[in-house]
Design an enzyme around this catalytic site. Structure first.
Site, short mmCIF file in Angstrom:
data_model
loop_
_atom_site.label_atom_id
_atom_site.label_comp_id
_atom_site.label_asym_id
_atom_site.label_seq_id
_atom_site.Cartn_x
_atom_site.Cartn_y
_atom_site.Cartn_z
N GLU A 2 34.29 30.39 37.27
CA GLU A 2 35.70 30.74 37.27
C GLU A 2 35.94 32.20 36.92
OE1 GLU A 2 39.85 29.87 34.82
OE2 GLU A 2 38.17 28.51 34.51
N ASP B 283 36.76 26.77 32.86
CA ASP B 283 37.28 26.47 31.52
C ASP B 283 37.76 25.03 31.49
OD1 ASP B 283 36.86 29.06 30.65
OD2 ASP B 283 38.93 29.71 30.97
N TYR C 48 51.59 49.42 52.38
CA TYR C 48 51.73 50.85 52.14
C TYR C 48 52.16 51.64 53.37
CZ TYR C 48 50.37 50.83 47.28
OH TYR C 48 50.36 50.63 45.92
#
Length: 353
Positions: free
Chosen positions: A181, A234, A95
């Site tokens: 996760e 997962d 920025y």
């Protein structure tokens, strides 16, 4: 500080020497994303080889001139920050001139290239990561500015510290760490008071692919307490890859492997073999996409899988079924199955690999 300043001065001296000789200045950086530049060491993970292939960022080539200029610009910013003992995030740097840099990704890649080129960890360059990770559980520590942080499990978690290097007085009576996760699963376990229901533990989530700070923090906790670390991911190629990043590191950050990896991490769940063992109905499983198949094939060829025969079997089960499952699939058995049945049984009876 003097080491960092000297390293930057050496780079600039090289540029000035080239100009004095009427030659186009060149910066040489390692090819960080090339698997040929990486070796696997069981005790460390993925580590950059000493003599790796490099690429040249030339100032006289239209394709690389702008990148050359941006590297010098960011080197100049780092130099000023180290001199004045101030810090900035990668976002802050972007920025300062969004039009010049074009995108955050450009800034991120250049900072990693500079860190690799100077052989200095990014945090020593006074650049802080934007923090995504959360921690909760039996842990307290003091931040660099003296702020005391208590992560005792409640309904809310604490953000992973932005300057992991600066934290001290770490205290914990945790028996293990659990890396989760996804943020949604992490919050669910918090709501179920999992940290107190089980023996005291520390829970961490990087909310998907972990940022540098979350990985540094996991390593710091491992160095401090040497307690077992388990992962809850997962049962899909993406989850396995995230777990491998915590355990063995990533190719692009292999030059920092010694600070980032924890090879002793264990895979607690969700294992592909669990789906059959628990009689999870096929209707609640998700068919593989082409991308999943590609990712799984890539994982199976990774050097570290050869060292993990049990992991290899689980990936073969996944490949044969062509089905994947999110951790939330366990709610099809009962709403509190994950925190009150699955995890306690796994931890009690050694259901990890």
């Amino acid at each position: 500080r003097s080491e960092v300043l000297e390293a930057i001065e050496n780079v600039i001296e090289g540029v000035l020497k080239s100009l004095a000789q009427k030659k186009a200045p060149v910066l040489t950086v390692a090819r960080r994303s090339d698997w040929r530049n990486v070796e696997f060491i069981d005790s460390v993970g993925l580590q950059m080889v000493p003599r790796c292939t490099t690429k040249q960022i030339r100032s006289d080539c239209p394709r690389s001139a702008s990148r050359f200029a941006l590297m010098l610009k960011i080197l100049s910013m780092i130099y000023k920050m180290v001199q004045s003992n101030t810090y900035a995030t990668k976002r802050d740097i972007y920025y300062t001139d969004t039009q010049l840099f074009g995108s955050q990704l450009v800034v991120d890649n250049i900072i990693n290239d500079i860190s690799c080129m100077l052989k200095i960890p990014r945090r020593s360059l006074h650049i802080l990561s934007t923090v995504n990770g959360f921690v909760a559980g039996n842990l307290s520590y003091t931040e660099e500015d003296g702020t005391k942080v208590n992560c005792t499990c409640g309904a809310t978690a604490v953000t992973v510290p932005s300057n992991v290097q600066g934290i001290k007085n770490l205290i914990s009576h945790a028996k293990f760490m659990l890396i989760v996760e996804k943020d949604a699963t992490f919050q669910r376990l918090l709501d179920d008071d999992f940290c107190n229901r089980m023996s005291p533990c520390i829970m961490i989530t990087g909310k998907g692919i972990p940022d540098l700070n979350t990985r540094l923090f996991v390593r710091k906790l491992w160095d401090s307490f040497q307690i077992p670390i388990f992962t809850l991911m997962d049962a899909d190629p993406h989850g396995v890859e995230i777990m491998c990043i915590y355990k063995y590191g990533s190719v692009s950050m292999s030059f920092e492997a010694h600070h980032l990896t924890v090879p002793s991490i264990k895979w607690l769940g969700l294992l592909p073999s669990d789906l059959e063992r628990l009689n999870i109905h096929k209707d609640v499983l998700i068919p593989f996409t082409k991308q999943d198949q590609k990712k799984l094939a890539s994982l199976q060829k990774r050097p570290y899988i050869a060292y993990q025969p049990m992991w290899k079997k689980e990936l073969e089960i996944m490949a044969a079924s062509k089905l994947k499952a999110e951790i939330q699939v366990l709610t099809s058995l009962s709403s509190h199955y994950l925190s009150r049945v699955y995890l306690p049984n796994k931890l009690q009876f050694g259901g990890w690999i």
